[in-house]
Enzyme design. Structure first.
Site, PDB file in Angstrom:
ATOM      1  N   ALA A 143      38.729  51.117  48.367  1.00  0.00           N
ATOM      2  CA  ALA A 143      38.598  51.667  47.015  1.00  0.00           C
ATOM      3  C   ALA A 143      37.742  50.753  46.134  1.00  0.00           C
ATOM      4  CB  ALA A 143      39.979  51.841  46.386  1.00  0.00           C
ATOM      5  N   PRO A 144      36.951  51.364  45.231  1.00  0.00           N
ATOM      6  CA  PRO A 144      36.865  52.788  44.892  1.00  0.00           C
ATOM      7  C   PRO A 144      35.901  53.594  45.759  1.00  0.00           C
ATOM      8  CG  PRO A 144      35.506  51.539  43.390  1.00  0.00           C
ATOM      9  CD  PRO A 144      36.177  50.523  44.282  1.00  0.00           C
ATOM     10  N   ASP A 195      48.130  50.018  54.385  1.00  0.00           N
ATOM     11  CA  ASP A 195      47.997  48.583  54.158  1.00  0.00           C
ATOM     12  C   ASP A 195      47.125  48.023  55.282  1.00  0.00           C
ATOM     13  OD1 ASP A 195      48.347  45.787  54.046  1.00  0.00           O
ATOM     14  OD2 ASP A 195      50.402  45.967  53.316  1.00  0.00           O
ATOM     15  N   ASP A 214      36.260  43.985  53.010  1.00  0.00           N
ATOM     16  CA  ASP A 214      35.871  43.564  51.661  1.00  0.00           C
ATOM     17  C   ASP A 214      37.179  43.202  50.959  1.00  0.00           C
ATOM     18  OD1 ASP A 214      33.966  43.199  49.513  1.00  0.00           O
ATOM     19  OD2 ASP A 214      34.815  45.004  48.612  1.00  0.00           O
ATOM     20  N   CYS A 267      34.078  39.121  46.290  1.00  0.00           N
ATOM     21  CA  CYS A 267      33.322  38.974  45.050  1.00  0.00           C
ATOM     22  C   CYS A 267      33.822  37.742  44.299  1.00  0.00           C
ATOM     23  CB  CYS A 267      33.413  40.226  44.187  1.00  0.00           C
ATOM     24  SG  CYS A 267      35.095  40.783  43.840  1.00  0.00           S
TER      25      CYS A 267
END
Length: 329
Positions: A143-144, A195, A214, A267
């Site tokens: 997500a997203p 999960d 990610d 990130c």
């Protein structure tokens, strides 16, 4: 508040240059917590830390990713130029367009799914997987859906290409599906609630040609776009998140085919969540080998090879980390 401002008007403001401690001085100058200045300085040095903190209080430019299943970058650039005359190709990727400002999500082309909003650094993730049209791909923390839909652009469902996109929460899975529908990519995206730490017990071994993790992270690379991150994160967060990141990597590892590629990305800018995670994973999984990260354009300012680390001052993007791993046996 009025009293504080009136007192400041009478007495003036302290000069940050008078602060003897360089860490505290930089903290005040950049409105950044002392613990974070200390951590970045210890890991990157004072000059690089100062360069990063000098840009995080400057507004980010606008960036979009072209949906190449619907339009070419050149055609989209030409169609948007009349409304956004400063729009140009990204220096990081040929499918990204950037502009100093502008409401790029307010156009009919956006509604039709000809592009989506995404930071340039995030656009480097899908190409790092070296996706082939018939690949079966797992996006473990999806997500997203920005990276999921980017992966999907490389896939051909007629050749069996599909990406399975996972998230913990049903509302976020709905968001992935919504983005996939707008971009016209639902025929190659399957989103489900799961999960990512349960991948190994949900999917058979050797299920996927490519896997993207990610990972959930501190998000410290996003502080220019989300300045509240500076004040909501704590010094303990990177170590705590490292355990979650490793748990996800350990879970997805056996579901990757031999010869398959695993991309780990975050990130954030701190090594506890980046290089340290990769090192610990490789130590526990000798069947994996770290390799250079493929990119669509040469990136001369990238750091930490064979991984790829970008800081906000390098290319005026978010801070981002990408590592590419191949399963050899």
């Amino acid at each position: 508040m009025t009293g504080v401002l009136r007192n400041a008007q009478r007495t003036g403001f302290p000069d940050p240059a008078a602060i003897a401690d360089p860490v505290k001085r930089l903290s005040i100058e950049s409105s950044t917590p002392v613990w974070l200045v200390e951590k970045l300085t210890a890991q990157l040095g004072e000059p690089k830390t100062r360069a990063i903190l000098n840009v995080i209080n400057v507004p980010a430019h606008a960036s979009l990713r072209v949906n190449t299943t619907k339009i070419t970058p050149a055609a989209l650039l030409a169609s948007l130029k009349p409304e956004f005359p400063d729009l140009k190709e990204s220096p990081l990727t040929p499918i990204g367009l950037i502009a100093p400002s502008g409401h790029l999500a307010g156009t009919s082309a956006f509604v039709k799914g000809e592009y989506t909003m995404q930071d340039e650094s995030s656009m480097l993730v899908a190409p790092s997987l070296d996706i082939q049209p018939g690949d079966v791909v797992l996006d473990a923390c999806a997500a997203p859906g920005g990276k999921t839909t980017h992966i999907a652009q490389y896939l051909d469902p007629k050749q069996g290409g599909q990406v399975t996109a996972l998230d913990l929460h049903a509302n976020k899975v709905r968001l992935i599906n919504k983005n996939a529908k707008r971009l016209g990519l639902t025929d190659r995206i399957h989103a489900q609630v799961l999960d990512a730490r349960k991948v190994a017990t949900t999917f058979p071994a050797n299920s996927f040609d490519k896997i993207l993790v990610d990972a959930p992270c501190s998000g410290l690379g996003l502080i220019r776009r989300k300045p509240e991150i500076k004040y909501t994160k704590t010094p303990e967060d990177p170590a705590h998140l490292q355990q979650i990141q490793l748990a996800i990597l350990n879970s997805v590892a056996p579901t990757l085919k031999i010869g398959g590629r695993l991309t780990y990305s975050t990130c954030t800018m701190v090594k506890e969540e980046n290089q340290d995670v990769v090192a610990q994973f490789l130590a526990a999984h000798p069947e994996f080998e770290q390799v250079s990260v493929p990119t669509l354009k040469p990136l001369h300012k990238a750091h930490n090879a064979p991984a790829l680390q970008l800081f906000p001052d390098d290319y005026d993007t978010d801070g981002f980390f990408i590592a590419s791993l191949i399963r050899r046996k």
